[in-house]
Design a protein around this motif. Structure first.
Motif, short mmCIF file in Angstrom:
data_model
loop_
_atom_site.label_atom_id
_atom_site.label_comp_id
_atom_site.label_asym_id
_atom_site.label_seq_id
_atom_site.Cartn_x
_atom_site.Cartn_y
_atom_site.Cartn_z
N ILE A 1 0.85 -1.19 0.00
CA ILE A 1 0.00 0.00 0.00
C ILE A 1 0.89 1.24 0.00
CG2 ILE A 1 -1.78 1.30 1.24
CD1 ILE A 1 -2.66 -1.36 2.50
N GLU A 2 0.61 2.11 -0.92
CA GLU A 2 1.39 3.35 -1.00
C GLU A 2 0.68 4.45 -0.20
OE1 GLU A 2 2.93 6.66 -4.29
OE2 GLU A 2 1.57 5.05 -4.87
N ILE A 3 1.41 5.07 0.71
CA ILE A 3 0.87 6.21 1.46
C ILE A 3 1.46 7.48 0.87
CG2 ILE A 3 0.74 7.36 3.69
CD1 ILE A 3 0.89 4.70 5.05
N ARG A 4 0.59 8.30 0.31
CA ARG A 4 1.04 9.57 -0.28
C ARG A 4 0.55 10.71 0.60
NH1 ARG A 4 -0.43 10.27 -6.39
NH2 ARG A 4 0.87 12.10 -5.98
N ARG A 5 1.47 11.60 0.89
CA ARG A 5 1.16 12.71 1.80
C ARG A 5 1.48 14.01 1.07
NH1 ARG A 5 4.76 15.18 4.85
NH2 ARG A 5 6.21 13.45 4.63
N PHE A 6 0.50 14.94 1.12
CA PHE A 6 0.68 16.24 0.48
C PHE A 6 1.04 17.27 1.56
CE2 PHE A 6 -2.13 13.86 -2.26
CZ PHE A 6 -1.58 14.08 -3.52
N ASP A 7 2.23 17.83 1.43
CA ASP A 7 2.69 18.80 2.43
C ASP A 7 1.92 20.11 2.30
OD1 ASP A 7 4.53 17.12 3.58
OD2 ASP A 7 6.11 17.67 2.15
N SER A 8 1.82 20.80 3.43
CA SER A 8 1.13 22.09 3.45
C SER A 8 1.77 22.95 4.53
CB SER A 8 -0.36 21.88 3.76
OG SER A 8 -0.99 23.12 3.96
N LYS A 9 1.75 24.24 4.28
CA LYS A 9 2.27 25.17 5.29
C LYS A 9 1.20 25.57 6.31
CE LYS A 9 5.69 27.21 2.14
NZ LYS A 9 6.18 28.48 1.53
N ALA A 10 0.03 24.99 6.17
CA ALA A 10 -1.07 25.35 7.06
C ALA A 10 -0.80 24.86 8.48
CB ALA A 10 -2.38 24.75 6.55
N LYS A 11 -1.37 25.61 9.43
CA LYS A 11 -1.28 25.23 10.84
C LYS A 11 -2.69 25.22 11.44
CE LYS A 11 3.39 27.03 11.57
NZ LYS A 11 4.25 27.92 12.40
N VAL A 12 -2.86 24.39 12.43
CA VAL A 12 -4.16 24.28 13.10
C VAL A 12 -3.99 24.51 14.59
CG1 VAL A 12 -5.20 22.74 11.41
CG2 VAL A 12 -3.83 21.78 13.25
N HIS A 13 -5.07 24.95 15.23
CA HIS A 13 -5.07 25.18 16.68
C HIS A 13 -5.95 24.10 17.31
CE1 HIS A 13 -4.39 27.52 20.26
NE2 HIS A 13 -5.68 27.45 20.55
N VAL A 14 -5.30 23.02 17.73
CA VAL A 14 -6.03 21.85 18.23
C VAL A 14 -5.26 21.22 19.37
CG1 VAL A 14 -7.10 21.34 15.99
CG2 VAL A 14 -4.87 20.36 16.55
N SER A 15 -5.88 20.18 19.95
CA SER A 15 -5.16 19.31 20.88
C SER A 15 -4.41 18.29 20.02
CB SER A 15 -6.14 18.61 21.82
OG SER A 15 -5.48 17.59 22.53
N PRO A 16 -3.10 18.33 19.97
CA PRO A 16 -2.36 17.43 19.08
C PRO A 16 -2.65 15.96 19.35
CG PRO A 16 -0.93 19.15 19.95
CD PRO A 16 -2.20 19.23 20.70
N LEU A 17 -2.78 15.61 20.62
CA LEU A 17 -3.03 14.21 20.96
C LEU A 17 -4.38 13.75 20.41
CD1 LEU A 17 -2.28 11.61 22.41
CD2 LEU A 17 -3.26 12.56 24.50
N ALA A 18 -5.41 14.59 20.57
CA ALA A 18 -6.74 14.22 20.09
C ALA A 18 -6.74 14.05 18.57
CB ALA A 18 -7.76 15.26 20.51
N LEU A 19 -6.12 15.01 17.87
CA LEU A 19 -6.09 14.91 16.41
C LEU A 19 -5.26 13.71 15.97
CD1 LEU A 19 -6.96 16.08 13.74
CD2 LEU A 19 -5.03 17.67 13.82
N SER A 20 -4.15 13.43 16.68
CA SER A 20 -3.33 12.27 16.34
C SER A 20 -4.11 10.99 16.53
CB SER A 20 -2.06 12.25 17.21
OG SER A 20 -1.27 13.39 16.98
N ARG A 21 -4.89 10.89 17.62
CA ARG A 21 -5.71 9.70 17.85
C ARG A 21 -6.69 9.49 16.70
NH1 ARG A 21 -9.08 9.67 22.96
NH2 ARG A 21 -9.58 7.59 22.15
#
Length: 513
Positions: free
Chosen positions: A395-415
């Motif tokens: 399976i190929e995982i392709r990720r598109f980079d972005s300069k955008a930033k978000v204001h979130v709980s990193p742990l919650a978004l990571s989960r």
């Protein structure tokens, strides 16, 4: 109606006493009058029947008002009694009862009519409801009442009774007309009854005016016919008054009963609502106790996990030389992720152990835990955690980079992102998985798309429920429900679309920094 007669008789105390006696006599039982041993020759059987019937109607109405405890409506009984005495003075009944007294015949109608007109206007002003716009007529009717009563002393001031009788006839016609207005102001009766309350008296008065105009301006009636006309007008007029007062009283009582019934229903509903509230409070207390128990269990489990994770970290460090740097980085990322989860659950559990519902602490922790982070960094971290697993399944995982930033709980978004990616790798069997983001006003939509086997609407519905999995899935059924729970807790709009045979797209809308 009354035709004035010229006479030089003066008012005498004896005559006043006779008038008072006549009123008292008429208040006596009609049966006594009908069964009197000696009936005056000038008083016919028809006279006795009429006045017996009319007086009986007055008594019946008065008794009904007393039984209903509607004492204020007895004013109509008084008004009807005065009208009856007035007609009796016109047709000679009172004069016959007083042995043919000439003064009673000539001036009795003037005095009795003046009292009737005065009381009738006062009564009309009293029965008009103050809240209705017709209440503006009250001062006028009171003035007419005083004018009617002023005719009595006019007897001593004028030599001729003609102007007095002319004025009295006008006032009696006006007082009859005035009886139209009180029922129109009563809110207890319906609009249809209001219209009938207007039509009936207007028709009666029009009939009376035509009748008396024919009598005074035309050939005229003989005395028996005129007496019959007076009595007919009296019956029609009083029947109108008694009918609509009865309707108003009955409707008023029905309205009171309905109001009482509605109050009882409202009280019963309030009691039921109070019982429901108490049941809800008990259920809430039980749920709170259960949540506290689960929190303590979670804290204990998380505490037990901390030590094995620490031991695992030391073991990995001891064998660092045996793995590549890339593998070492992936292992450390995974261990750090587990450590963060265990620490978070331990804090959640401790809030419950403190004996509170954890609401305030949770809000403070959320506020303190929100950070401005790079989307590319988050996506890179998540992709690196599952890169090896994806490679093993081609399976190929392709990720598109972005300069955008978000204001979130990193742990919650990571989960959330980790569960989405893990789900796609484990169950979707895709050839490619895309990770990217795009701006939407002041928010950022983070998307994970796979071109795997996809799901039907039924399978997607089942997959979003806790511990439910598809027929071809070997997972625990926690992936998507975990993502949904995190999104709801953080207030992130979540969108999941899937097409059977084409793949699945999951997107989270999070606040942009």
């Amino acid at each position: 109606m009354m035709r004035p007669q010229k006479t030089n008789l003066m008012l005498r105390p004896k005559a006043i006493a006779q008038i008072s006696g006549a009123i008292v006599l008429l208040l006596a039982s009609p049966i006594v009058l009908a069964q009197a041993p000696v009936v005056p020759a000038a008083l016919s059987t028809w006279d006795i029947v009429f006045y017996t019937f009319f007086f009986s109607a007055l008594v019946f109405y008065s008794v009904a008002m007393v039984l209903l405890k509607e004492y204020t409506w007895l004013t109509y009984s008084v008004y009807g009694l005065l009208l009856m005495v007035l007609v009796a003075s016109l047709d000679g009944t009172l004069s016959v009862l007083f042995d043919g007294d000439r003064w009673m015949m000539a001036y009795g109608p003037l005095f009795i009519g003046s009292v009737t007109a005065g009381f009738g206007f006062f009564h009309t002003a009293y029965r008009i409801e103050a809240s209705h716009w017709l209440a503006g007529l009250k001062p006028l009717y009171r003035s007419f009442a005083l004018l009617g009563l002023a005719l009595i002393p006019g007897y001593y001031l004028l030599d001729s009774p003609v102007p007095l009788y002319a004025t009295l006839n006008t006032l009696l016609l006006l007082v009859a007309l005035a009886q139209i207005f009180p029922p129109l102001t009563w809110t207890e009766i319906t609009p249809e009854q209001h219209r009938l309350a207007l039509i009936w008296p207007v028709a009666t008065i029009a009939f009376a005016v035509a009748l008396y105009s024919f009598h005074f301006l035309g050939p005229g009636f003989d005395r028996p016919t005129l007496d019959f006309a007076n009595r007919l007008v009296l019956v029609l007029h009083v029947a109108h008054l008694f009918s609509f007062t009865g309707i108003a009283i009955l409707d008023q009582k029905r309205a009171r009963q309905e109001a009482t019934r509605q109050a009882e229903i409202a009280a019963r509903e309030a009691a039921e609502a109070e019982l429901a509230r108490e049941r809800s409070e008990r259920a809430y207390a039980e749920a709170q106790a259960l949540a506290s128990s689960r929190s303590r269990q979670l804290a204990a489990a998380s505490h037990d996990l901390k030590q094995p994770i620490a031991a695992l970290r030391h073991a990995i460090d001891a064998h660092r030389s045996e793995v590549t740097s890339q593998q070492n980085e992936r292992i450390h990322d995974a261990v750090n992720y587990l450590d963060q989860l265990a620490s978070t659950y331990l804090e959640l559990g401790n809030d419950g152990i403190d004996g509170t519902d954890g609401t305030s602490a949770e809000l403070e922790r959320d506020n303190a835990g929100r950070e401005t982070v790079s989307v590319s960094l988050l996506l890179k971290t998540i992709a690196s955690m599952f890169e090896q697993d994806a490679a093993e399944q081609d399976i190929e995982i392709r990720r598109f980079d972005s300069k955008a930033k978000v204001h979130v709980s990193p742990l919650a978004l990571s989960r959330a992102l980790a569960n989405i990616l893990s789900n796609a790798i484990a169950h979707a069997k895709p050839r490619q998985i895309l990770l990217g983001c795009r701006f939407r006003e002041d928010q950022l939509r983070i998307e994970i798309y796979d071109n795997g086997r996809g799901m039907s609407p039924e399978e997607l519905e089942a997959a979003t429920h806790l511990r439910q999995r598809g027929a071809e899935s070997d997972g625990s059924g926690l992936g998507l429900p975990t993502v949904i729970a995190v999104a709801e807790q953080e207030g992130w709009p979540l969108d999941i679309t899937s097409t059977k045979g084409s793949g699945t797209r999951v997107s989270l809308l999070v606040p942009a920094a």
